[in-house]
Design a protein around this motif. Sequence first.
Motif, PDB file in Angstrom:
ATOM      1  N   GLU A 165      46.182  35.785   8.859  1.00 25.99           N
ATOM      2  CA  GLU A 165      45.344  36.839   8.268  1.00 25.99           C
ATOM      3  C   GLU A 165      44.705  36.374   6.958  1.00 25.99           C
ATOM      4  O   GLU A 165      43.534  36.656   6.693  1.00 25.99           O
ATOM      5  CB  GLU A 165      46.180  38.102   8.043  1.00 25.99           C
ATOM      6  N   SER A 166      45.465  35.652   6.142  1.00 26.18           N
ATOM      7  CA  SER A 166      44.922  35.142   4.879  1.00 26.18           C
ATOM      8  C   SER A 166      43.785  34.162   5.139  1.00 26.18           C
ATOM      9  O   SER A 166      42.739  34.213   4.483  1.00 26.18           O
ATOM     10  CB  SER A 166      46.017  34.452   4.062  1.00 26.18           C
ATOM     11  N   LEU A 167      43.973  33.273   6.110  1.00 25.92           N
ATOM     12  CA  LEU A 167      42.924  32.314   6.453  1.00 25.92           C
ATOM     13  C   LEU A 167      41.721  33.029   7.066  1.00 25.92           C
ATOM     14  O   LEU A 167      40.567  32.654   6.820  1.00 25.92           O
ATOM     15  CB  LEU A 167      43.470  31.268   7.430  1.00 25.92           C
ATOM     16  N   GLY A 168      41.982  34.062   7.852  1.00 32.87           N
ATOM     17  CA  GLY A 168      40.898  34.840   8.455  1.00 32.87           C
ATOM     18  C   GLY A 168      40.035  35.534   7.425  1.00 32.87           C
ATOM     19  O   GLY A 168      38.812  35.660   7.598  1.00 32.87           O
ATOM     20  N   SER A 189      52.971  31.644   2.956  1.00 28.75           N
ATOM     21  CA  SER A 189      53.465  32.240   4.203  1.00 28.75           C
ATOM     22  C   SER A 189      54.013  31.176   5.138  1.00 28.75           C
ATOM     23  O   SER A 189      55.062  31.367   5.782  1.00 28.75           O
ATOM     24  CB  SER A 189      52.333  33.017   4.895  1.00 28.75           C
ATOM     25  N   LEU A 190      53.353  30.036   5.212  1.00 31.18           N
ATOM     26  CA  LEU A 190      53.822  28.942   6.074  1.00 31.18           C
ATOM     27  C   LEU A 190      55.080  28.282   5.514  1.00 31.18           C
ATOM     28  O   LEU A 190      55.951  27.840   6.273  1.00 31.18           O
ATOM     29  CB  LEU A 190      52.715  27.912   6.266  1.00 31.18           C
ATOM     30  N   GLU A 191      55.172  28.224   4.179  1.00 31.91           N
ATOM     31  CA  GLU A 191      56.415  27.726   3.571  1.00 31.91           C
ATOM     32  C   GLU A 191      57.573  28.670   3.887  1.00 31.91           C
ATOM     33  O   GLU A 191      58.708  28.222   4.096  1.00 31.91           O
ATOM     34  CB  GLU A 191      56.227  27.570   2.058  1.00 31.91           C
ATOM     35  N   ASP A 192      57.283  29.977   3.932  1.00 34.06           N
ATOM     36  CA  ASP A 192      58.308  30.952   4.321  1.00 34.06           C
ATOM     37  C   ASP A 192      58.719  30.760   5.780  1.00 34.06           C
ATOM     38  O   ASP A 192      59.894  30.954   6.145  1.00 34.06           O
ATOM     39  CB  ASP A 192      57.797  32.385   4.107  1.00 34.06           C
ATOM     40  N   VAL A 193      57.749  30.375   6.620  1.00 36.61           N
ATOM     41  CA  VAL A 193      58.064  30.066   8.020  1.00 36.61           C
ATOM     42  C   VAL A 193      59.082  28.933   8.089  1.00 36.61           C
ATOM     43  O   VAL A 193      60.096  29.007   8.810  1.00 36.61           O
ATOM     44  CB  VAL A 193      56.780  29.676   8.789  1.00 36.61           C
ATOM     45  N   ILE A 227      56.220  37.069  11.922  1.00 32.76           N
ATOM     46  CA  ILE A 227      55.622  37.890  10.852  1.00 32.76           C
ATOM     47  C   ILE A 227      54.912  37.006   9.823  1.00 32.76           C
ATOM     48  O   ILE A 227      53.766  37.259   9.437  1.00 32.76           O
ATOM     49  CB  ILE A 227      56.700  38.759  10.166  1.00 32.76           C
ATOM     50  N   ASP A 228      55.596  35.945   9.380  1.00 27.22           N
ATOM     51  CA  ASP A 228      55.000  35.053   8.377  1.00 27.22           C
ATOM     52  C   ASP A 228      53.819  34.276   8.949  1.00 27.22           C
ATOM     53  O   ASP A 228      52.840  34.016   8.241  1.00 27.22           O
ATOM     54  CB  ASP A 228      56.060  34.086   7.839  1.00 27.22           C
ATOM     55  N   LEU A 229      53.890  33.893  10.214  1.00 30.27           N
ATOM     56  CA  LEU A 229      52.766  33.194  10.846  1.00 30.27           C
ATOM     57  C   LEU A 229      51.524  34.088  10.883  1.00 30.27           C
ATOM     58  O   LEU A 229      50.405  33.638  10.611  1.00 30.27           O
ATOM     59  CB  LEU A 229      53.135  32.783  12.274  1.00 30.27           C
ATOM     60  N   LYS A 230      51.737  35.368  11.221  1.00 26.88           N
ATOM     61  CA  LYS A 230      50.609  36.316  11.264  1.00 26.88           C
ATOM     62  C   LYS A 230      50.002  36.498   9.873  1.00 26.88           C
ATOM     63  O   LYS A 230      48.775  36.589   9.727  1.00 26.88           O
ATOM     64  CB  LYS A 230      51.076  37.663  11.818  1.00 26.88           C
ATOM     65  N   GLU A 231      50.856  36.548   8.839  1.00 27.66           N
ATOM     66  CA  GLU A 231      50.343  36.702   7.475  1.00 27.66           C
ATOM     67  C   GLU A 231      49.499  35.491   7.059  1.00 27.66           C
ATOM     68  O   GLU A 231      48.461  35.627   6.412  1.00 27.66           O
ATOM     69  CB  GLU A 231      51.507  36.906   6.497  1.00 27.66           C
ATOM     70  N   ILE A 233      39.052  25.737   8.673  1.00 34.08           N
ATOM     71  CA  ILE A 233      39.885  26.954   8.656  1.00 34.08           C
ATOM     72  C   ILE A 233      40.034  27.511  10.065  1.00 34.08           C
ATOM     73  O   ILE A 233      41.127  27.910  10.493  1.00 34.08           O
ATOM     74  CB  ILE A 233      39.277  28.015   7.723  1.00 34.08           C
ATOM     75  N   ASN A 234      38.941  27.537  10.833  1.00 32.28           N
ATOM     76  CA  ASN A 234      38.983  28.108  12.181  1.00 32.28           C
ATOM     77  C   ASN A 234      39.857  27.281  13.125  1.00 32.28           C
ATOM     78  O   ASN A 234      40.512  27.837  14.013  1.00 32.28           O
ATOM     79  CB  ASN A 234      37.569  28.238  12.746  1.00 32.28           C
ATOM     80  N   ILE A 235      39.872  25.973  12.937  1.00 32.72           N
ATOM     81  CA  ILE A 235      40.765  25.121  13.746  1.00 32.72           C
ATOM     82  C   ILE A 235      42.222  25.503  13.505  1.00 32.72           C
ATOM     83  O   ILE A 235      43.019  25.650  14.444  1.00 32.72           O
ATOM     84  CB  ILE A 235      40.531  23.629  13.415  1.00 32.72           C
ATOM     85  N   ILE A 236      42.582  25.695  12.230  1.00 27.00           N
ATOM     86  CA  ILE A 236      43.967  26.078  11.890  1.00 27.00           C
ATOM     87  C   ILE A 236      44.295  27.450  12.466  1.00 27.00           C
ATOM     88  O   ILE A 236      45.375  27.675  13.019  1.00 27.00           O
ATOM     89  CB  ILE A 236      44.162  26.071  10.364  1.00 27.00           C
ATOM     90  N   ILE A 237      43.350  28.398  12.352  1.00 25.38           N
ATOM     91  CA  ILE A 237      43.570  29.750  12.887  1.00 25.38           C
ATOM     92  C   ILE A 237      43.820  29.692  14.390  1.00 25.38           C
ATOM     93  O   ILE A 237      44.743  30.342  14.913  1.00 25.38           O
ATOM     94  CB  ILE A 237      42.360  30.662  12.580  1.00 25.38           C
ATOM     95  N   ASP A 238      43.025  28.892  15.096  1.00 23.72           N
ATOM     96  CA  ASP A 238      43.196  28.774  16.558  1.00 23.72           C
ATOM     97  C   ASP A 238      44.558  28.189  16.910  1.00 23.72           C
ATOM     98  O   ASP A 238      45.207  28.626  17.877  1.00 23.72           O
ATOM     99  CB  ASP A 238      42.080  27.904  17.146  1.00 23.72           C
ATOM    100  N   GLU A 239      44.994  27.201  16.123  1.00 23.79           N
ATOM    101  CA  GLU A 239      46.310  26.598  16.383  1.00 23.79           C
ATOM    102  C   GLU A 239      47.431  27.613  16.173  1.00 23.79           C
ATOM    103  O   GLU A 239      48.392  27.667  16.956  1.00 23.79           O
ATOM    104  CB  GLU A 239      46.514  25.385  15.461  1.00 23.79           C
ATOM    105  N   ILE A 240      47.317  28.421  15.118  1.00 23.18           N
ATOM    106  CA  ILE A 240      48.335  29.451  14.859  1.00 23.18           C
ATOM    107  C   ILE A 240      48.314  30.504  15.971  1.00 23.18           C
ATOM    108  O   ILE A 240      49.367  30.970  16.432  1.00 23.18           O
ATOM    109  CB  ILE A 240      48.118  30.094  13.481  1.00 23.18           C
ATOM    110  N   MET A 241      47.107  30.877  16.431  1.00 25.41           N
ATOM    111  CA  MET A 241      47.005  31.878  17.503  1.00 25.41           C
ATOM    112  C   MET A 241      47.668  31.385  18.780  1.00 25.41           C
ATOM    113  O   MET A 241      48.327  32.169  19.483  1.00 25.41           O
ATOM    114  CB  MET A 241      45.528  32.202  17.761  1.00 25.41           C
TER     115      MET A 241
END
Length: 459
Positions: free
Chosen positions: A433-436, A407-411, A426-430, A163-171
């Motif tokens: 946040e869900s993964l966080g 949220s990613l499908e909405d992206v 906006i959708d990327l942040k959502e 999960i943290n790897i994905i969060i870092d990539e999105i950040m």
Amino acid sequence: MNSDTIAAIATFPGNAGINIVRISGDNALNIAEKIFIKKNEKAENNIKFKPRFLHYGYIVDKDYKIIDEVLISYMKSPNTYTREDIIEINCHGGMISAKKILESILEHDCRLAERGEFTKRAFLNGRIDLTQAEAVIDIINSKTDSSHEISVNHLEGRLSKQINIIIDEIMDLLANIEVNIDFPEYDEDEITIHKIKILSENVVEKLDNLIKTSETGKIYKEGIRTVILGKPNVGKSSLMNFLLNENRAIVTEIPGTTRDTIEEYVNIKGIPLRIIDTAGIRDTEDTVEKIGVEKALNKVNEADLVIMIFDSSRELEVEDEKILEYIIGKRVIYIKNKVDLQDKLDISKYLDINKNIIDVSVLRNQGLEEIINRINELFFEGSINLSNDLIINNLRHKNLLIKAKKSLEDVLKSIDSNMTIDFIEIDLKEAMESLGLIVGKSVSDDLVEKIFNEFCIGK
């Protein structure tokens, strides 16, 4: 860190070889020095505790009266479970010693720990994240080797790491977006959007694969809710005893013996079943038995699996056909019991049932292997390697993964619709946040309290 010191009995109350009383906080060492004396030493000679060593002696009350003979250890922060100073006292088992020792501890600057507060402090002090904290209670509640192994994988941080790897990539992508918004003259929108699309597609696939494991995780964690159903005296209770390998249900030749539901948990070759034996389904004037029949039918609605039993020594009857109508749409294993007797059962008009029915003789211990194989076919697709496969066994995690995936499908939909990059942000942040929330980043106090209230006091 927390300023106050907490204590609790960490072992299950009752007769046992030992009990453990645990203290955590800044005042833990000071309390231990006040209540512990070494054997053959005077009470006023305070011991100097050496970290991570067992010290042998006595716990005393405020009047220096001996409570119990103990082994006591001191673990110095931050290299402890809570990242605070911890004292653990190993005393004799039973109800009295641990209780009296705890009372002596609480007379000093210390309070009784709340449910799960030791693990909660480990989380708040950054030693573990929220998925690891939740894995602790799952390990405690594990009923099979498989559910235990899944929870240990989570405790080791395997889910958190992914999960943290994905969060870092999105950040990283969000940082690129901020640059594009703040410095539009660089005009790298197309490059950034291309990166977002590739990442979103890859992550959606990863999240989808995790979500698909949640049904298996739920089964291993909670067991397959299995209702044994049939008309009276077809062998429901006998089958339950057969599966449990003990005489849990009363078995007689008198119809209507089982008048209420009987529920047991059993692990059969690694498959956890919550087996519910029910009253025989029939029309009856007996008030108590009628309530039992109603309960049986209600249990069917909640069941993951129905084991429908026919009696091969009796002809097909109206009660059988009523049950067949009631269980339409459920996952069902059909069993023909008493095959050691003369076969009078004709279900040829039910072609699918007739083709898939399992012949069983509970009396001769025949048919259990086929039942287990059929359960495997119904609930476990392909082979699962619990040591390597990451399995989701927590409903909170599943729901947040679903939310992040959406949220990613909405992206991706926004990209296909040529939406501006700030809408995509906006959708990327959502999603982030869900993964966080899964690992405990920016988690609310109410959620933390809710999770740790499921723990026992002392853990």
